[in-house]
Design a protein around this motif. Structure first.
Motif, short mmCIF file in Angstrom:
data_model
loop_
_atom_site.label_atom_id
_atom_site.label_comp_id
_atom_site.label_asym_id
_atom_site.label_seq_id
_atom_site.Cartn_x
_atom_site.Cartn_y
_atom_site.Cartn_z
N PHE A 91 37.46 45.02 47.81
CA PHE A 91 38.43 45.29 46.74
C PHE A 91 38.37 44.18 45.68
N THR A 147 35.13 44.46 43.55
CA THR A 147 34.97 45.67 42.73
C THR A 147 36.10 45.89 41.72
N GLN A 148 37.26 45.30 41.97
CA GLN A 148 38.39 45.61 41.09
C GLN A 148 38.67 44.55 40.03
N ARG A 149 37.99 43.42 40.09
CA ARG A 149 38.18 42.37 39.08
C ARG A 149 36.83 41.93 38.52
#
Lengths: 59, 136
Positions: free
Chosen positions: A21, A24-26
């Motif tokens: 997470f 991939t999310q920042r």
């Protein structure tokens, strides 16, 4: 056979999921690390809270 | 503003050279490969370690690899497992995770395997977003 305790399984799950997470999310490494840490604490924290809730309901 | 320009430039550059879906497909087949193609070595390594370890631990806990889709839950489990790409195919080829073990730990193992597949899909889509310039 690998047979972890429930809490160890939670820690392993939280570690791997929050790593993915975070990456991939920042976008920047620092924000990835902080978001991964945030997800990890939410995974583990919510598991502990839910465990206590279920314990109290079962009594 | 400058960031938006950089993204637009990256998107244009990305659209011009090579097959744009290569990181997505490679990332799905082999965890982390999409990022390796884009020379994001650190990210790719961490993603590969996380996903492969989760899949391997799931198998070590005697988790099950879904092989058919008789009901909706099995179908969803199979879709999650397929997200692991070649890991799932190799596991099936070696006959791993074919026994249905009635243990709590084995049930967690099955979930680990499914979630490893779902995380691999997220990382493959991330590689695609980097390739198209939607993400840095």
């Amino acid at each position: 056979m690998f047979s972890p305790s429930h809490f160890t399984a939670v820690l392993l799950f939280a570690l791997f999921a929050s790593t993915v997470f975070g990456i991939t999310q920042r976008e920047t490494p620092q924000r990835m690390f902080r978001y991964g840490l945030y997800c990890f604490s939410l995974f583990v924290g919510s598991a502990i809270v839910m465990s206590w809730v279920m314990y109290l309901i079962a009594r | 503003m400058a960031e938006a320009e950089n993204r637009t430039t990256a998107a244009k550059t990305g659209a011009q050279d090579g097959f744009v879906f290569l990181p997505l497909i490679a990332g799905w087949l082999v965890p982390g490969a999409g990022h390796f193609i884009l020379r994001k070595w650190g990210r790719g390594t961490l993603l590969a370690i996380s996903i492969v370890c989760m899949f391997a631990l799931g198998l070590a806990m005697q988790g099950r690899l879904y092989a058919n889709a008789h009901d909706i839950l099995e179908m969803l489990g199979l879709l999650g497992d397929l997200g692991s790409g070649l890991l799932y195919i190799a596991g099936r080829a070696m006959g791993l995770g074919s026994d249905s073990v009635q243990l709590t730990v084995a049930d967690w193992g099955t979930r680990f395997i499914v979630v490893a597949g779902l995380l691999n899909i997220i990382s493959a889509v991330d590689a695609h977003n980097i390739r198209t310039g939607r993400k840095l």
